[in-house]
Every structure is written in C-alpha cells, then in structure tokens.
Scaffold this active site. Structure first.
Site, short mmCIF file in Angstrom:
data_model
loop_
_atom_site.label_atom_id
_atom_site.label_comp_id
_atom_site.label_asym_id
_atom_site.label_seq_id
_atom_site.Cartn_x
_atom_site.Cartn_y
_atom_site.Cartn_z
N ASP A 2 20.96 54.61 22.29
CA ASP A 2 20.04 53.46 22.21
C ASP A 2 20.79 52.20 21.80
OD1 ASP A 2 18.06 55.18 22.90
OD2 ASP A 2 17.27 55.44 20.86
N GLU B 265 17.52 79.10 45.17
CA GLU B 265 17.11 78.19 44.10
C GLU B 265 15.59 78.20 43.95
OE1 GLU B 265 17.91 73.91 45.17
OE2 GLU B 265 18.86 74.87 46.89
N LYS C 218 11.81 77.12 43.91
CA LYS C 218 11.08 76.11 44.69
C LYS C 218 10.15 75.38 43.73
CE LYS C 218 8.67 75.41 49.00
NZ LYS C 218 7.85 74.33 48.49
N ASP D 138 7.37 73.04 42.12
CA ASP D 138 6.05 72.61 42.52
C ASP D 138 5.91 71.13 42.17
OD1 ASP D 138 3.66 73.02 43.64
OD2 ASP D 138 2.79 74.19 42.02
N TYR E 183 18.26 68.76 46.13
CA TYR E 183 18.61 70.01 46.80
C TYR E 183 19.37 69.83 48.11
CZ TYR E 183 14.12 69.25 49.20
OH TYR E 183 13.08 68.72 49.90
N CYS F 274 -20.00 84.55 12.40
CA CYS F 274 -18.88 85.27 13.03
C CYS F 274 -19.44 86.46 13.84
CB CYS F 274 -17.92 85.76 11.95
SG CYS F 274 -16.67 86.90 12.60
N CYS G 262 -14.02 81.83 11.33
CA CYS G 262 -14.81 82.70 10.48
C CYS G 262 -14.31 82.49 9.05
CB CYS G 262 -14.60 84.15 10.92
SG CYS G 262 -15.04 85.35 9.65
N CYS H 90 -13.16 90.11 7.02
CA CYS H 90 -13.57 90.26 8.43
C CYS H 90 -12.64 91.25 9.13
CB CYS H 90 -13.49 88.90 9.12
SG CYS H 90 -13.75 88.97 10.89
O1 I6G Z 1 10.41 71.58 50.48
C1 I6G Z 1 11.60 72.01 50.13
C2 I6G Z 1 11.87 72.40 48.84
C3 I6G Z 1 13.12 72.84 48.48
C4 I6G Z 1 12.63 72.06 51.11
C5 I6G Z 1 13.92 72.51 50.74
C6 I6G Z 1 14.14 72.91 49.41
O2 I6G Z 1 15.37 73.32 49.10
C7 I6G Z 1 15.59 73.80 47.81
N1 I6G Z 1 14.89 72.57 51.66
C8 I6G Z 1 14.64 72.20 52.91
C9 I6G Z 1 15.74 72.30 53.93
C10 I6G Z 1 13.39 71.74 53.30
N2 I6G Z 1 12.39 71.68 52.39
C11 I6G Z 1 13.09 71.33 54.68
#
Ligand code: I6G
Length: 671
Positions: free
Chosen positions: A37, A114, A116, A118, A227, A410, A428, A434
């Site tokens: 910082d 690896e 995926k 979300d 990725y 309770c 409770c 209890c």
């Molecule tokens: O949607 C995706 C998530 C992760 C990907 C992906 C990926 O690689 C770890 N890699 C490719 C080639 C594509 N979609 C098209």
C-alpha cells in the site's frame, strides 16, 4: 545525479508490477500488504504532482471515473467456441477413441486437465504488452466491450511482463469468477444493509461485469484464471497446451494452480475423481473438468466440429440443483442449543445422492426466502456441504400454506426458546438439560478432530443417550460392557472395540482436550493457540479475560465465551471428572525437551495418507517441533505426498522442494 521523477515513477511501477506477479501468479507475496500500500501511495503522490506522466497502464489507473451509457459490441477476431460435454467415464473413453480414429493411429495421448470454473468467459487483447480490450464471449462471434470493468480486476495485469516470445498483439482467454469467500462476505454485507443478495457466485460475477459504472465493478471481489492464448503456435515456438499455460504465467497472467498434465483418458479420470473430492475445499465454484489434447500439432490435425474443438472436452459434474417439494419445516436443536429450520423434502436426486432434508439456516433466511410448507423449491447440494434451500418456485395464483413461525418452546425438551438481540439464531435455553444439546456435546467431544473415539458415531451416541446409558461426556468413561452389548445392532465384539477406543482416547493432546470441551467459537485453531499460550490446564482455567485477549487468535467475543465457560461450576466439575478418569496429555515443556528433532522444519501434507489421517500426521509432526503449513514455497522443507496428490506436488516439483512418501513420513516420525 538525482533520479528524475519520470524514472522514480517507472521504478515504482515496475516494483508494484513485480509484487503483483509474486502475489497473484506465484502465490508467494514478497512483502506485507502495508508495504505494498505504501508503494501505491508513493506512486499516486508522484502522479498527482505530475499528471502529464500518468499512463493508462499505471497501476493507479485501474478504475475509470465515468460510467458508460451502454456496452459497445466487440467482435472476436477468432470465434470463441464452445466445448463438447461428457458425463461419464464411458463417454470420456469414447471421446478418446474418436480422437484416435480421426488421427488414424493408436498413439498414447497426453492431456492437460484443469477445473472448469463456473464463471464468465472473457477475451483480453494485449498490444505491445498493454491491455487494450476486454470482451465477453457473447454469441461467440461478437461479445460486449467490458474493458473498463476488466481493468478493475486486480489480478489482471494492465501490462504484461517482458518476454522474448511476446507477440505484438496477443489475445488471451480466461474465466472471470467470484471466489466463494468474497461472495459470502459480499452477500453478508448486502443482507445487513437490507439490499438484494446474489443467488450464487456465477450470477454475482456476471452481474458485476455488467455494471455500467466501473467504480461498482471495482468494489466486487472478482478474480480470473487464464486458460488459453489464441494462435500461440504461429507466434511463438510453443508446441504444447501445457507449455502455453506456462507461457501465460511467465507473462504475469494467472493460471489455475490445479492444472495438470495427465496421460490418456485414465489419467483424466483420476484427475476428475481427485478434484471432485476436493471440490468444496476450493475457493471457487467449478462445474466439471476440461481436458485438452496437449500436443498442438495433434490439435491442429483434429480441428473443429460444429463450433467446438475435437481436441477438447468438458467432463461435467453431476447436477447440483434440483426442484422438489417441501413437505414440512422442522426445527433441529444443535450442540449449542441453536434451533435450525430444516425443510423435509420429497426425496430428490441431486449432485449424485438422494436428498430428503435441506437446511434453511435460521429464521431470518426462512422469512427472506419466504419458504412455506407445501412450496416447490430449488435445492442445492455443494458436495459434502449440507444441502440448502436456494429459493421457492411458485405457480402464480396457487394457494399457499401460512408462513412458518419460530417456535416458542424447544421441540426436544419443551424449554423456553430465546433470541439474543443481534443474533439471527434462536436457542433452547435449557443447556445440557436438553437431550439434543447433550447429544451434540457428546458427538463433538468424541469426533475425529476432538478426542477421536473410533466407532462412536452419531447414531450410537443417540442410542446411548436415549437408552440413558450416558448423559454427559464423562459418562463415556464408565460405560458398562454388558449394557452396551445389549443395545440394538451391537454385539460383544463391537462393545469391546468401543470400550478399547474410549480407553485409547484418554491419551490425547492439550489442544484436542480444549477443543473437545465445545466452548462456543473455540475451534481447532483457537484451541491450539490456547494450548500454546498456557503452560497447563490450571493456567487456562485461571485465565482472565484480558490475558485471553493477548492471544493472537482470541478476540473479545471468544474471550468472553471462554471465561463464561470456565466460570460455570458445572463445567469445572466435568473437567475435573475427565481428568479423574485418566485423560492425560504430554506436557509441553517435556515434549520439547524429549524430542524437538524437527524444530525449524516446515512440512506440507498433500493427497490422502493410508496409515495416518492428515490431522494425526500434522499433530505428530508438530509434537516434534516441526511447522505444518498448507502452501508450498521455496522455504518448505519437504512435501509429504499421499495418493492422488495434486497441485501442491506439482508446485514442489517445480520449486525443487524435497518430496517424501507416507513411508518416509512414518520413518521420520519414528526417528
Ligand atoms: O468454456 C471454456 C472453459 C474452459 C473453454 C475452455 C476452457 O479451458 C479450460 N477451453 C476452450 C478451448 C473453450 N472453452 C472453447
């Protein structure tokens, strides 16, 4: 000669960029946050005094001050494709067979594997190493220009690290996500302010990236894992997917630390199993694993089919959300007397298991989500975590039952229920009178991380309390073999095993003993801190609130909980009785004098051990004076790798840290 302001600014920017790299990519902060910082403040000061020297890639220039009216379209030079999915081992094997058929040869194929994430796929363009555009995936051909928002994500470098292979123009792709911890913290704050909360981290990440005012995005805890780099083989001499990921890291772009290179579809499957097991421990949501043929020449040969690469596939986890009906809402009483509303459901298959109960956490949640008996709801199961009700799905106009009311008595012992002013929880008031609280206390006491009484599971505790063979933890040590043998589903052998396990548990450690007492908010870490601080049990029992607060892990609330616990005569009696039945542990000073042979060494445990549980191995290493940490660095003495060890093992190999097997560990502990 005094250095010019220009040089000073450049030096500071380079230094900050180097620290960002250490922190985000190597996961090894080189300086404390306060020092970082300070550097930022110095740079800001110099730039404030010399505004002409400000450049767009300066670390001070992340957050633009002007909100946009709309997001402009951003055309992708190379389409952002989608991935094919597989849902089982058979489908994955079929994927590999298809590849070999297409290649017309039966060769061994290596894959990168690896998680995926979300989150939200994004494309970033760097020109001469400087970030010039960030875009969403959109329909794969055209996305939205979200450059201003992308710039606010601290782990995204505004300028790449110097590299001989860096092309003039580079497109990289990755997934923006919101870490689980950040998501929970953000929702907790929103809840406190009475604002809308996000349903899950993915929605939160998407909502955050679609803010027209980048100052709002900057407040959200977003992160990214990269990725891929587009057309990398044309621009560099890189020949494999794995190498390209290493290249991204060299440029200062964060790559998921779980990435691995695995042999054949069988290697993919063990990666999948391992990640699926550890899924809940990761600080980001994932919905599967992505495998990619490692060899870029083979990738090219395989090509694409209907907008998806033939050389990559997503192996999806079983669904984690499902719709079902709430038949009843009941209140369960826990160890501390907290009443938790639980939805009793029409059984539903979700995330690989059948679920018939889902937690509603507390009454505030019940009211906020307005869940009533008879409602259709979405339930979510995140791995081993207790399934929870996400929200209702109501048919317009459908008659509903009345709202759920908090009980005043309770449900287990009929005592008064109380609500502490600023807590969402109702409790409770009967304490150990209890039976539900008694059972909870005994289950906690005997659990693996506390006194570790093998074979004394929740059902058996329920049975022992219901049959009035025990009513408190100390009763466990006076159990009668004949009476246990007479219990349903028990035989003489099981009874003997149980009594042996109880006897064995008497030899414990000071931290375990403290933890087993079940003092509110004294978890394993606090118990260890207390054991480290106090020379013996008496010293702890005579501690004042002020002394407790001197301990690193203990704040005013925990100190208050501890003093309230030790001030209660009943608790003192229980502790005395436990000591009288023969619970013992090695004294700290004598442990050190006897054998401190691993003092100064730091170990990391990874993968699953067969002979010893990880907590036990940790404890024994600590008893010999070693430190046990969770992350690998150059300073780690050795990594102890059990079966299915993942990223920590990879990191140890990369850093040249010594790797020990479980057998080596056992030898080390014996010596
Ligand atoms: O949607 C995706 C998530 C992760 C990907 C992906 C990926 O690689 C770890 N890699 C490719 C080639 C594509 N979609 C098209």
């Amino acid at each position: 000669m005094a250095i010019s302001v220009q040089n000073k600014i450049k030096k500071l920017r380079d230094e900050i960029q180097q620290h960002n790299y250490s922190y985000y990519v190597l996961d090894e902060p080189a300086i404390p946050d306060a020092e970082y910082d300070k550097l930022m403040r110095s740079l800001q000061k110099l730039e404030d005094a010399n505004p002409k020297l400000i450049t767009a890639d300066s670390p001070t220039q992340r957050v633009g001050a002007v909100p946009l009216d709309t997001f402009l379209p951003a055309k992708h030079e190379v389409p952002m494709l989608s991935l094919g999915n597989v849902f089982s081992a058979e489908e994955l094997e079929a994927f590999e067979i298809r590849i070999k058929d297409r290649l017309k040869r039966d060769i061994n194929i290596d894959y990168t594997a690896e998680p995926k994430l979300d989150g939200l796929a994004v494309s970033l363009i760097y020109e001469k190493g400087v970030l010039v555009r960030g875009a969403t995936r959109g329909d794969g051909l055209t996305g939205e220009d979200i450059t201003e928002n992308i710039r606010t994500i601290k782990s995204i470098p505004l300028r790449l690290r110097k590299n001989k292979k860096l092309p003039d123009r580079l497109e990289v792709r990755g997934e923006v996500f919101m870490p689980k911890k950040g998501f929970e913290k953000m929702n907790a704050i929103a809840r406190k302010k009475g604002e809308k909360t996000f349903v899950n981290p993915r929605n939160a990440a998407a909502g955050s990236l679609r803010q027209l005012d980048p100052r709002n995005t900057a407040k959200r805890p977003l992160d990214i894992y990269f990725y891929s780099a587009t057309n990398i083989e044309k621009l560099t001499k890189i020949t494999s997917q794995y190498e390209s990921l290493q290249f991204l890291k060299e440029l200062g772009l964060k790559v998921c630390p779980e990435v691995a290179l695995v042999p054949g579809y069988r290697g993919c499957l063990s990666f999948y199993e391992d990640i699926l097991k550890r899924r809940d421990k990761l600080d980001y949501e994932i919905d599967g694993v992505v495998y990619k043929v490692n060899d870029l020449v083979l990738q090219k040969e395989l090509g694409f089919v209907s907008r998806a690469p033939r050389w990559a596939v997503a192996h999806k986890f079983p669904a984690q959300e499902a719709v079902t009906k709430v038949n009843r809402i009941e209140f369960q009483v826990g160890r501390t007397g907290a009443l938790t509303p639980v939805a009793k459901l029409d059984p539903v298959f979700v995330g690989g298991v059948t679920v018939s109960n889902a937690t509603l956490h507390n009454m505030d949640e019940v009211q906020r989500k307005d869940v009533r008996e008879g409602d259709k709801v979405i339930i979510r199961r995140a791995g081993d975590v207790i399934p929870e009700v996400v929200k209702t799905v109501l048919k317009p106009g459908k008659q509903r039952n009345k709202s759920v009311r908090a009980p005043v008595k309770c449900p287990v012992c009929d005592s008064e229920v109380v609500r502490i002013d600023d807590e969402a929880i109702i409790r409770c008031s009967a304490g150990l009178f209890c039976p539900a609280q008694r059972k909870g206390a005994i289950k906690h006491f005997s659990s693996r991380t506390a006194m570790d009484i093998e074979g004394l599971g929740d059902k058996l505790v329920d049975q022992l309390v219901d049959e009035e063979l025990i009513s408190s933890v100390q009763d466990l040590f006076n159990l009668d073999k004949e009476k246990i043998t007479a219990l349903e589903r028990m035989g003489e052998k099981s009874a003997t095993n149980l009594l042996n396990a109880i006897e064995k548990s008497k030899n414990t450690t000071f931290p375990r003993f403290i933890y087993s007492l079940g003092i509110r908010e004294v978890g394993e870490a606090t118990a260890t801190a207390l054991a480290d601080h106090f020379s013996d049990l008496n010293a702890l029992l005579n501690a004042t609130n002020e002394e407790l607060q001197e301990i690193n892990d203990v704040g005013p609330v925990v100190a208050e909980n501890i003093t309230a616990f030790i001030d209660q005569a009943h608790n003192r009696e229980v502790i005395d009785e436990l000591i009288n039945v023969g619970i013992v542990w090695k004294k700290k000073a004598s442990v050190n004098k006897e054998n401190n042979s691993l003092a100064g060494n730091t170990y990391v445990l990874t993968g699953s051990l067969e002979k010893l549980s990880r907590p036990k191995a940790t404890e024994q290493l600590k008893q010999l004076g070693a430190k046990v940490t969770s992350s690998v660095s150059k300073k780690t003495t050795a990594v102890i790798a059990g079966a299915n060890a993942g990223s920590k093992l990879n990191k140890a190999e990369a850093l040249g840290v010594k790797i020990l097997s479980e057998k080596d560990l056992l030898k080390l502990l014996k010596s």
